[in-house]
Design a protein around this motif. Sequence first.
Motif, PDB file in Angstrom:
ATOM      1  N   THR A   1     -16.941  25.843  31.436  1.00 15.87           N
ATOM      2  CA  THR A   1     -17.542  25.546  33.053  1.00 15.87           C
ATOM      3  C   THR A   1     -16.459  24.060  33.545  1.00 15.87           C
ATOM      4  OG1 THR A   1     -20.011  26.809  32.198  1.00 15.87           O
ATOM      5  CG2 THR A   1     -19.599  25.169  34.000  1.00 15.87           C
ATOM      6  N   SER A   2     -17.039  23.264  33.019  1.00 15.35           N
ATOM      7  CA  SER A   2     -15.546  22.164  33.396  1.00 15.35           C
ATOM      8  C   SER A   2     -14.475  22.342  33.889  1.00 15.35           C
ATOM      9  CB  SER A   2     -16.292  20.745  32.193  1.00 15.35           C
ATOM     10  OG  SER A   2     -14.912  21.440  31.549  1.00 15.35           O
ATOM     11  N   ASP A   3     -13.519  23.240  32.678  1.00 25.93           N
ATOM     12  CA  ASP A   3     -12.228  23.643  32.791  1.00 25.93           C
ATOM     13  C   ASP A   3     -12.205  24.986  34.709  1.00 25.93           C
ATOM     14  OD1 ASP A   3      -9.506  24.965  33.117  1.00 25.93           O
ATOM     15  OD2 ASP A   3     -10.508  26.786  31.321  1.00 25.93           O
ATOM     16  N   ALA A   4     -13.210  25.522  34.184  1.00 27.58           N
ATOM     17  CA  ALA A   4     -13.378  26.439  35.630  1.00 27.58           C
ATOM     18  C   ALA A   4     -13.635  25.467  37.043  1.00 27.58           C
ATOM     19  CB  ALA A   4     -13.859  27.336  35.126  1.00 27.58           C
ATOM     20  N   ALA A   5     -14.875  24.880  36.874  1.00 28.12           N
ATOM     21  CA  ALA A   5     -14.517  23.306  38.315  1.00 28.12           C
ATOM     22  C   ALA A   5     -13.421  22.905  38.435  1.00 28.12           C
ATOM     23  CB  ALA A   5     -15.642  22.602  37.526  1.00 28.12           C
ATOM     24  N   VAL A   6     -12.646  22.011  37.574  1.00 26.06           N
ATOM     25  CA  VAL A   6     -11.620  21.821  37.556  1.00 26.06           C
ATOM     26  C   VAL A   6     -10.457  22.754  38.478  1.00 26.06           C
ATOM     27  CG1 VAL A   6      -9.665  20.365  37.113  1.00 26.06           C
ATOM     28  CG2 VAL A   6     -11.694  19.741  36.288  1.00 26.06           C
ATOM     29  N   ARG A   7     -10.061  23.787  37.768  1.00 23.35           N
ATOM     30  CA  ARG A   7      -9.254  24.729  38.283  1.00 23.35           C
ATOM     31  C   ARG A   7      -9.608  25.001  39.544  1.00 23.35           C
ATOM     32  NH1 ARG A   7     -10.061  27.800  34.478  1.00 23.35           N
ATOM     33  NH2 ARG A   7     -11.039  29.345  34.851  1.00 23.35           N
ATOM     34  N   SER A   8     -11.006  25.243  39.799  1.00 28.94           N
ATOM     35  CA  SER A   8     -11.124  25.738  41.039  1.00 28.94           C
ATOM     36  C   SER A   8     -11.275  25.191  42.517  1.00 28.94           C
ATOM     37  CB  SER A   8     -13.155  26.416  41.675  1.00 28.94           C
ATOM     38  OG  SER A   8     -13.152  26.937  42.566  1.00 28.94           O
ATOM     39  N   LEU A   9     -11.457  24.005  42.738  1.00 30.43           N
ATOM     40  CA  LEU A   9     -10.853  22.738  43.202  1.00 30.43           C
ATOM     41  C   LEU A   9      -9.727  22.698  42.939  1.00 30.43           C
ATOM     42  CD1 LEU A   9     -13.350  19.426  41.852  1.00 30.43           C
ATOM     43  CD2 LEU A   9     -13.261  20.341  43.814  1.00 30.43           C
ATOM     44  N   PHE A  10      -8.540  22.300  42.075  1.00 29.38           N
ATOM     45  CA  PHE A  10      -7.627  22.858  42.652  1.00 29.38           C
ATOM     46  C   PHE A  10      -6.430  24.230  43.883  1.00 29.38           C
ATOM     47  CE2 PHE A  10      -3.328  24.209  41.489  1.00 29.38           C
ATOM     48  CZ  PHE A  10      -2.020  23.251  41.636  1.00 29.38           C
TER      49      PHE A  10
END
Length: 137
Positions: free
Chosen positions: A74-83
Amino acid sequence: MSAQAGRDLLLKLDETASGAFQTVAGLRARRIAFNASLVDITTAESAGQWRELLENAGTRSANLSGSGLFRDQTSDAAVRSLFFSGGLRPWQVIVPDFGVLEGPFQVTALEYAGRHDGEVTYELALESAGALAFTAL
């Protein structure tokens, strides 16, 4: 301030800008830097030809970087999405016994790496994107 363990510095993200911050990842190394540009107002009449600066006129910024392991998908996806979206979100940097830095940041770099016999790691860079607030602890 006495010496502290580097692991005590936390990086948190408010993914929905609702005021709910969550720790993003297991950071093994972290860095925060503050910068300020100068506005030079020196003229031929400056006393002794010394440089003069205009007070409170420069641009201030902060950048954060870290590396380690994402806590979960979940945290990986959140940061990747923001990038990939280029979105700005509130982030917090908590330095125990010092204070909390909070404000909008943009993810400007996201790198993944891994060895064949180890875990996947990442490196993350954030740049300030507005006014930051500091609250002493």
